[in-house]
Design a protein around this motif. Structure first.
Motif, short mmCIF file in Angstrom:
data_model
loop_
_atom_site.label_atom_id
_atom_site.label_comp_id
_atom_site.label_asym_id
_atom_site.label_seq_id
_atom_site.Cartn_x
_atom_site.Cartn_y
_atom_site.Cartn_z
N ASP A 195 41.91 66.48 38.19
CA ASP A 195 40.96 67.55 37.87
C ASP A 195 39.55 67.04 37.58
O ASP A 195 38.72 67.78 37.07
CB ASP A 195 41.47 68.37 36.69
CG ASP A 195 41.79 67.49 35.49
OD1 ASP A 195 41.43 66.31 35.51
OD2 ASP A 195 42.41 67.99 34.55
N GLN A 254 38.51 65.14 35.35
CA GLN A 254 38.16 64.88 33.95
C GLN A 254 37.97 63.38 33.75
O GLN A 254 37.35 62.94 32.81
CB GLN A 254 39.27 65.39 33.02
CG GLN A 254 39.22 66.89 32.84
CD GLN A 254 40.18 67.35 31.76
OE1 GLN A 254 41.39 67.26 31.90
NE2 GLN A 254 39.62 67.83 30.67
N ASP A 262 43.78 61.63 36.67
CA ASP A 262 44.10 63.04 36.82
C ASP A 262 43.32 63.59 38.00
O ASP A 262 42.23 63.12 38.30
CB ASP A 262 43.69 63.82 35.56
CG ASP A 262 44.67 63.61 34.43
OD1 ASP A 262 45.65 62.88 34.65
OD2 ASP A 262 44.45 64.18 33.35
N ARG A 276 37.36 70.04 32.91
CA ARG A 276 38.10 70.26 34.14
C ARG A 276 37.19 70.85 35.21
O ARG A 276 36.48 71.81 34.98
CB ARG A 276 39.20 71.25 33.80
CG ARG A 276 40.39 71.13 34.65
CD ARG A 276 41.50 71.95 34.04
NE ARG A 276 42.74 71.25 34.25
CZ ARG A 276 43.32 71.13 35.42
NH1 ARG A 276 42.76 71.66 36.47
NH2 ARG A 276 44.44 70.46 35.55
MG MG Z 1 43.01 67.80 32.75
#
Ligand code: MG
Ligand code: UDP
Length: 317
Positions: free
Chosen positions: A96, A98, A94, A200
């Motif tokens: 972001d 994470q 991802d 995030r």
């Molecule tokens: Mg996320």
């Protein structure tokens, strides 16, 4: 030298994308045994995400991107990415942050040992509400009971996949995609390594309960027809019971005359059976809807741009 592609689906990630690239860069610049490439998939972002991708691509020859013609959802963004990869392995992440990029070396070391699908298993998400935790646990139990292959629990999309797995996943051309289930379905040597997801880094999560419930239904209806089987069985049992009861009522009426007070039991039975019927009609509708969607044979996604050039002819379907 083998090549590993970092595949990143992005939807409105202008706030983190640059940071993401820098942090991943700082990790992979220390890994000298492999060539690294990036493939960003712009999933119809409405902010400046695409511009950031263009900048990254022109600054670094190892960065590539494809832009979908609109927002298709993460699952579709992933298959679009798989279609455009020709490296020896892929790390799906991802954007972001994470998914800690610091785990990439560990994933690679398992890949070197011969595992084909190295996935990360969430240890705990402290920021998750208890109800969400409970619901997700229950869901996995139900899904596992209903399917004939082993479903991986709490395993996210952060994983390293060998080319062999990518080629297998590319064969799945269904439009309603439940990628989590596909990862489990394809098999191959799997290794689960624990990790603690971070919060995030910036921007907003695109998930909500409605989307989660949809995904849950998708998961069940795309991998098992057991609900239909249960519906048929329960229907048979109900019909048989009703028939026995009918016999009983007929005999009783002949022997003792009509039974006028019986309204409560009557209305209960009607409501119950009516409810069950509507529920099962809904289940049948779910599967019918899937057939409808798949029978259209539409392309899964459309590209509008690839590495700075507009895409005129769509090549992958
Ligand atoms: Mg996320
Ligand atoms: N994403 C995407 N298309 C969408 C929604 C999300 O490509 O329609 C991407 C998003 O940019 C991110 C990843 O999928 O890189 C995970 O999304 P998000 O962080 O919103 O999900 P969560 O981590 O909350 O499950």
């Amino acid at each position: 030298m083998k090549t590993i592609t970092i595949l990143v689906p992005c939807y409105n990630e202008e706030a983190v994308l640059k940071k993401f690239y820098e942090r991943v860069q700082s990790v992979i610049s220390n890994i000298k045994e492999y060539n690294f490439q990036y493939l960003f998939v712009n999933d119809g972002s409405t902010d400046s995400t695409l511009n950031i991708m263009r900048d990254l691509q022109s600054a670094d020859s190892n960065v590539h991107y494809i832009a979908l013609s609109r927002n298709f959802g993460k699952e579709t963004a992933l298959i679009a990415g798989f279609d455009h990869i020709d490296s020896d392995a892929v790390v799906v992440m991802d954007s972001d942050l994470q998914h800690p990029p610091e785990m990439i070396p560990e994933m690679i070391s398992w890949w070197q040992k011969g595992y084909k699908d190295i996935c990360t298993k969430r240890i705990s998400r402290d920021d998750e509400p208890p109800f969400k935790k409970f619901a997700s646990k229950l869901y996995y139990v139900i899904l596992q009971e209903m399917t004939s292959f082993s479903i991986q629990v709490n395993v996210g999309d952060f994983r390293l996949l060998d080319r062999q797995c990518i080629e297998a996943l590319k064969l799945f051309r269904e439009s309603q995609r439940y990628t989590k289930g596909m990862f489990s379905w394809i098999g191959f040597e799997k290794k689960e390594i624990p990790y603690q997801p971070e919060s995030r880094a910036a921007g907003q999560s695109k998930w909500n309960y409605f989307k989660l419930v949809n995904l849950a239904i998708e998961g069940i209806t795309s991998f098992t027809i057991l609900p239909l089987r249960i519906a048929s069985l329960l229907g048979c049992i109900l019909a048989l019971t009703a028939m026995l009861y009918m016999l009983f009522v007929i005999v009783q009426t002949f022997l003792y005359g009509g039974d006028v007070p019986g309204y409560p039991s009557l209305i209960c039975t009607i409501l119950f059976i009516g409810g069950v019927q509507i529920f099962f009609l809904g289940i049948i509708g779910e599967y019918l809807g899937r057939i409808f969607n798949e029978s259209k044979h539409r392309p899964l996604y459309l590209l509008k741009e690839r590495d700075g050039k507009p895409v005129i002819k769509q090549e992958f379907h």
